[in-house]
Design a protein around this motif. Structure first.
Motif, short mmCIF file in Angstrom:
data_model
loop_
_atom_site.label_atom_id
_atom_site.label_comp_id
_atom_site.label_asym_id
_atom_site.label_seq_id
_atom_site.Cartn_x
_atom_site.Cartn_y
_atom_site.Cartn_z
N LEU A 123 0.83 -1.20 0.00
CA LEU A 123 0.00 0.00 0.00
C LEU A 123 0.87 1.25 0.00
N GLY A 124 2.02 1.18 0.63
CA GLY A 124 2.93 2.32 0.67
C GLY A 124 3.53 2.67 -0.67
N GLU A 125 3.40 1.77 -1.64
CA GLU A 125 3.89 2.04 -3.00
C GLU A 125 2.88 2.81 -3.83
N CYS A 126 1.69 3.01 -3.28
CA CYS A 126 0.66 3.79 -3.99
C CYS A 126 0.97 5.27 -3.80
N SER A 127 1.87 5.76 -4.62
CA SER A 127 2.41 7.11 -4.43
C SER A 127 1.41 8.22 -4.69
N GLU A 128 0.29 7.90 -5.36
CA GLU A 128 -0.73 8.92 -5.65
C GLU A 128 -1.86 8.92 -4.63
N LEU A 129 -1.83 8.02 -3.64
CA LEU A 129 -2.93 7.88 -2.69
C LEU A 129 -3.17 9.19 -1.94
N GLN A 130 -4.40 9.69 -2.05
CA GLN A 130 -4.76 10.98 -1.47
C GLN A 130 -5.84 10.85 -0.40
N LYS A 131 -6.74 9.89 -0.58
CA LYS A 131 -7.86 9.70 0.34
C LYS A 131 -8.01 8.20 0.62
N CYS A 132 -8.08 7.85 1.92
CA CYS A 132 -8.16 6.43 2.29
C CYS A 132 -9.09 6.27 3.48
N ALA A 133 -10.20 5.57 3.29
CA ALA A 133 -11.20 5.39 4.33
C ALA A 133 -11.27 3.92 4.74
N LEU A 134 -10.87 3.65 5.97
CA LEU A 134 -10.75 2.27 6.45
C LEU A 134 -11.52 2.03 7.74
N ALA A 135 -12.38 2.97 8.13
CA ALA A 135 -13.11 2.83 9.39
C ALA A 135 -14.00 1.59 9.38
N GLY A 136 -14.17 1.01 10.58
CA GLY A 136 -15.09 -0.11 10.70
C GLY A 136 -14.58 -1.41 10.13
N ASN A 137 -13.29 -1.68 10.33
CA ASN A 137 -12.73 -2.97 9.95
C ASN A 137 -12.16 -3.65 11.19
N ARG A 138 -11.21 -4.56 11.00
CA ARG A 138 -10.61 -5.27 12.13
C ARG A 138 -9.10 -5.13 12.12
N LEU A 139 -8.62 -4.02 11.60
CA LEU A 139 -7.19 -3.79 11.47
C LEU A 139 -6.52 -3.71 12.84
N THR A 140 -5.48 -4.49 13.04
CA THR A 140 -4.72 -4.43 14.29
C THR A 140 -3.48 -3.55 14.15
N PRO A 143 0.10 -0.79 7.63
CA PRO A 143 1.41 -1.08 7.03
C PRO A 143 2.43 0.02 7.37
N GLN A 144 3.61 -0.38 7.79
CA GLN A 144 4.66 0.59 8.08
C GLN A 144 4.98 1.42 6.84
N SER A 145 4.78 0.81 5.67
CA SER A 145 5.10 1.46 4.41
C SER A 145 4.24 2.69 4.13
N MET A 146 3.17 2.88 4.89
CA MET A 146 2.32 4.05 4.65
C MET A 146 3.06 5.35 4.93
N GLN A 147 4.20 5.26 5.56
CA GLN A 147 5.03 6.46 5.76
C GLN A 147 5.50 7.04 4.43
N HIS A 148 5.37 6.27 3.35
CA HIS A 148 5.79 6.74 2.03
C HIS A 148 4.63 7.30 1.21
N CYS A 149 3.43 7.30 1.75
CA CYS A 149 2.27 7.84 1.02
C CYS A 149 2.25 9.36 1.17
N HIS A 150 3.16 10.02 0.52
CA HIS A 150 3.41 11.45 0.75
C HIS A 150 2.30 12.36 0.24
N LYS A 151 1.38 11.84 -0.56
CA LYS A 151 0.27 12.67 -1.03
C LYS A 151 -1.01 12.44 -0.23
N LEU A 152 -0.95 11.55 0.75
CA LEU A 152 -2.15 11.23 1.54
C LEU A 152 -2.59 12.44 2.35
N GLU A 153 -3.86 12.83 2.18
CA GLU A 153 -4.40 14.00 2.87
C GLU A 153 -5.52 13.65 3.85
N LEU A 154 -6.33 12.66 3.51
CA LEU A 154 -7.45 12.27 4.38
C LEU A 154 -7.36 10.78 4.68
#
Length: 416
Positions: A123-140, A143-154
């Motif tokens: 997921l961290g390789e998705c360099s264009e990722l700007q909006k990501c909605a993950l509420a209401g799952n079972r995530l524990t 991904p550490q790689s999300m530190q590379h999602c430099h365009k993520l705003e929401l």
């Protein structure tokens, strides 16, 4: 709305937008042959559990929505769609998301209300990722790689099973709208709210004023003897998960944010076995929406009516109030998570009222260095708010010193 019969008959061959809601259990394998020009495909509210491989042949496909279906796996064919950048699979039964299902140009990912326990490191390789909605799952964990999602705003990660705050998010240079309440690492309040308590029997309910994902707001009148204004607004919360998280966390934020001139004025609470609600001071009818929600094109940024223009003095007054409000929230260790013009009401004198605490998250229990970085996240939201306000400034006032000062302030908050 379209039908499968229209698709097969060739009626949709030249259509760029197709919306099929026909209780479908599957799509024909030759689907792409029937709609070769489609750019936006909405398959929400069917009974689908898979997508045909031919989807990858659609050279113009940019958006796929398939909420409220029966998917248990995010289809990997999505990752093979060359131009696909927007995916919405809310309220399915998705348990597994593979790296192969993530398209290279992914900009918008909505997986709210599923059963996902983990996400791929890719997921961290998705360099264009700007909006990501993950509420209401079972995530524990995220991904550490999300530190590379430099365009993520929401980002919405509320109502999951996160054991600790995902600190890899805190250095993202554009992250501005973050919601994380309702996870195991979040600590609830140990003190009660200072708001007075009432019962449903204390009010006569009038008409419905508004309705959202988390509840219904009604006009109500206190019965004789109840020491309140003659008319109030009451928001009764639903129990269902929203795109921002649990309504109970929104209620908690409303009860503990305290009063500020630019906030909805909460004046009471109702807590009964079958009803949780807040009592609010009625906002005068002459207030109207400052902005409109983001569009598919703007993704995370507000939109405005074509005729909407403001003078720089009005914009400066609005921004000053928002800055004061942000400081108030900092003092209460709260991220609003949704500082947007479309959540602001404004009157003819440019006095504002901010509402909608659905994405609010408390953070006073987190380490001090994390708290400071969360405050920077909210400052970025203020910077984007300022930019959006300046985008509707009258052209003949854009050379003013005030305009330049506000522009500079926004850049400073963004670290530019």
């Amino acid at each position: 709305m379209h039908t499968l019969e229209q698709l097969r008959s060739g009626q949709l061959r030249q259509h760029t937008r197709i919306n099929i809601k026909d209780n479908l259990e599957q799509l024909p394998e030759e689907f792409a042959e029937y709609c070769p020009q489609v750019e936006v495909l909405d398959l929400s509210d069917n009974q689908l559990s898979a997508l045909p491989e031919s989807l990858s042949q659609l050279q113009n496909l940019r958006i796929v929505f398939a909420s409220n279906n029966q998917f248990e796996v995010l289809p990997e064919v999505l990752g093979r769609c060359a131009k696909l950048d927007m995916i919405g699979f809310k309220s399915n039964s998705i348990r597994h998301v593979s790296a192969a299902a993530l398209p290279a140009k992914l900009r918008w990912l909505i997986l709210t209300d599923n059963q996902i326990e983990s996400l791929p490191e890719q997921l961290g390789e998705c360099s264009e990722l700007q909006k990501c909605a993950l509420a209401g799952n079972r995530l524990t964990a995220l991904p550490q790689s999300m530190q590379h999602c430099h365009k993520l705003e929401l980002l919405r990660v509320s109502a999951n099973q996160l054991a600790s705050f995902p600190t890899q998010l805190l250095e993202l240079p554009r992250l501005a709208w973050l919601a994380f309440a309702g996870n195991p690492f979040c600590q609830g309040f140990e003190h009660g709210s200072g708001l007075a308590k009432y019962s449903l029997e204390d009010f006569v309910f009038d008409k419905v004023l508004g309705q959202g994902a988390s509840g219904v707001i009604s006009l109500a009148h206190p019965k004789p003897g109840v020491a309140l204004p003659s008319s109030v607004a009451i928001k009764v919360f639903k129990g269902e998960l929203t795109s921002d998280g649990y309504p109970s966390d929104e209620l908690d934020a409303c009860l503990h944010v305290d009063q500020h001139p630019a906030l909805v004025n909460f004046i009471g609470q109702i807590s009964e076995p079958d009803c949780s609600a807040v009592v609010m001071k009625l906002i005068p009818e002459h207030f109207s929406n400052l902005g409109q929600p983001p569009s598919l094109a703007t993704c995370t940024r507000d939109t405005f009516l074509p005729e909407q223009q403001l003078g720089i003095a009005a914009i400066a007054k609005i921004v000053e109030q928002m800055q004061s409000l942000l400081q108030h929230l900092v003092e209460h260790h709260m991220c609003h998570g949704d500082l947007y013009a479309h959540n602001v009401l404004v009157d003819d004198n440019y006095n504002i009222v901010l509402g909608d605490f659905g994405a609010a998250s408390h953070y006073e229990y987190l380490p001090k260095e994390v708290q400071l970085k969360l405050e920077r996240v909210e400052q970025r939201a203020l910077a984007f708010f300022i930019e959006d306000m300046l985008s509707i400034c009258r052209l003949n006032e854009q050379a003013s010193n005030t305009y330049k000062q506000l522009k500079s302030q926004a850049k400073e908050f963004l670290g530019l």
